[in-house]
Design a protein around this motif. Structure first.
Motif, short mmCIF file in Angstrom:
data_model
loop_
_atom_site.label_atom_id
_atom_site.label_comp_id
_atom_site.label_asym_id
_atom_site.label_seq_id
_atom_site.Cartn_x
_atom_site.Cartn_y
_atom_site.Cartn_z
N GLY A 192 -33.38 -27.05 26.32
CA GLY A 192 -33.38 -26.57 24.95
C GLY A 192 -34.37 -25.44 24.75
N ALA A 193 -35.57 -25.59 25.31
CA ALA A 193 -36.61 -24.55 25.17
C ALA A 193 -36.17 -23.25 25.84
N LEU A 194 -35.59 -23.36 27.03
CA LEU A 194 -35.12 -22.16 27.73
C LEU A 194 -34.01 -21.47 26.94
N ALA A 195 -33.09 -22.26 26.40
CA ALA A 195 -32.01 -21.69 25.59
C ALA A 195 -32.56 -20.99 24.35
N GLY A 196 -33.53 -21.61 23.69
CA GLY A 196 -34.12 -21.00 22.50
C GLY A 196 -34.82 -19.69 22.82
N PHE A 197 -35.54 -19.68 23.94
CA PHE A 197 -36.23 -18.47 24.39
C PHE A 197 -35.24 -17.34 24.63
N LEU A 198 -34.16 -17.63 25.37
CA LEU A 198 -33.19 -16.60 25.74
C LEU A 198 -32.35 -16.17 24.53
N LEU A 199 -31.96 -17.12 23.70
CA LEU A 199 -31.15 -16.77 22.53
C LEU A 199 -31.93 -15.89 21.57
N TYR A 200 -33.20 -16.23 21.36
CA TYR A 200 -33.98 -15.39 20.45
C TYR A 200 -34.17 -13.99 21.02
N HIS A 201 -34.29 -13.91 22.34
CA HIS A 201 -34.37 -12.60 23.00
C HIS A 201 -33.11 -11.78 22.71
N ILE A 202 -31.94 -12.44 22.79
CA ILE A 202 -30.67 -11.75 22.51
C ILE A 202 -30.61 -11.32 21.05
N PHE A 203 -30.96 -12.22 20.13
CA PHE A 203 -30.94 -11.89 18.71
C PHE A 203 -31.90 -10.74 18.41
N ASP A 204 -33.05 -10.77 19.06
CA ASP A 204 -34.06 -9.73 18.84
C ASP A 204 -33.54 -8.37 19.30
N ARG A 205 -32.88 -8.33 20.44
CA ARG A 205 -32.33 -7.07 20.95
C ARG A 205 -31.23 -6.53 20.03
N ILE A 206 -30.38 -7.43 19.54
CA ILE A 206 -29.31 -7.02 18.63
C ILE A 206 -29.91 -6.43 17.35
#
Length: 211
Positions: A192-206
């Motif tokens: 869950g933590a890894l997914a949150g880290f990566l997903l927020y990275h994607i949202f941040d880039r968008i």
């Protein structure tokens, strides 16, 4: 300090409707499961939607994929429920404000799903002969922590120093606690933590591309 909650009950519901709905669903479903039997019983939990992965017949729990989601709203006992709901109550609202309602709801569900998937994957790697049964919102909640870890490391201006320190302390405590308590699913937390880290990275880039 963004994790201090000053809102009244009515204001909390208005400002953070998704988080409030998630808390309500967890509490209501726990009551339903507890009234009908022992929520700490693996068989009883399975009957009500716990995540299940059989090492031989269904190692990743894909035959009944809906369990990836229903298990996120189940808890093995009152202490388990209260700990997770306190974490959700305090730490999730700033993430709902950052991501907005719909994106935050999808983020939460995806992190919970990733937590279950990671747990099943590690069980396969370890050749665990037992059927894996999992319940709890921890994977999704650790997704929130993972997102704040990303912000603390790469978007420091969005968090004050006290909030950043709180994120680090929570994650360190979570890892230690997961090792000390045998019933805790460390890999669901990690997934869950890894997914949150990566997903927020994607949202941040968008978000930055749009700007």
């Amino acid at each position: 300090m963004i994790f201090l909650r000053y809102e009244s009950f009515r204001s909390y519901l208005k400002l953070y409707p998704v988080t409030a709905a998630l808390i309500a669903l967890n509490i209501v479903y726990f009551i339903i499961v507890a009234i009908s039997g022992d929520p700490n019983s693996a068989y009883h939990a399975y009957q009500y939607g716990a995540f299940a992965a059989h090492p031989a017949f269904d190692p990743y729990g894909l035959q009944e994929p809906w369990r990836y989601i229903t298990s996120m709203f189940m808890h093995s006992g009152l202490e388990h429920l209260l700990y997770n709901m306190f974490s959700l109550l305090v730490f999730a609202p700033p993430m709902e404000r950052l991501l907005k309602r719909f994106r935050y709801a999808m983020f939460y569900l995806l992190c919970g799903i990733a937590g279950n998937a990671m747990s099943a994957f590690v069980n396969v790697l370890q050749n665990d002969p037992e059927t894996h049964i999992g319940v709890g919102a921890s994977g999704a909640i650790y997704g929130v922590f993972g997102a704040f870890l990303y912000i603390s490391l790469f978007r420091k201006s969005q968090l004050d120093e006290s909030s950043r320190k709180t994120v680090y302390i929570i994650l360190i405590f979570g890892v230690v606690y997961s090792f000390l308590v045998p019933q805790i699913d460390l890999w669901a937390h990690a997934g869950g933590a890894l997914a949150g880290f990566l997903l927020y990275h994607i949202f941040d880039r968008i978000k930055r591309r749009k700007k």
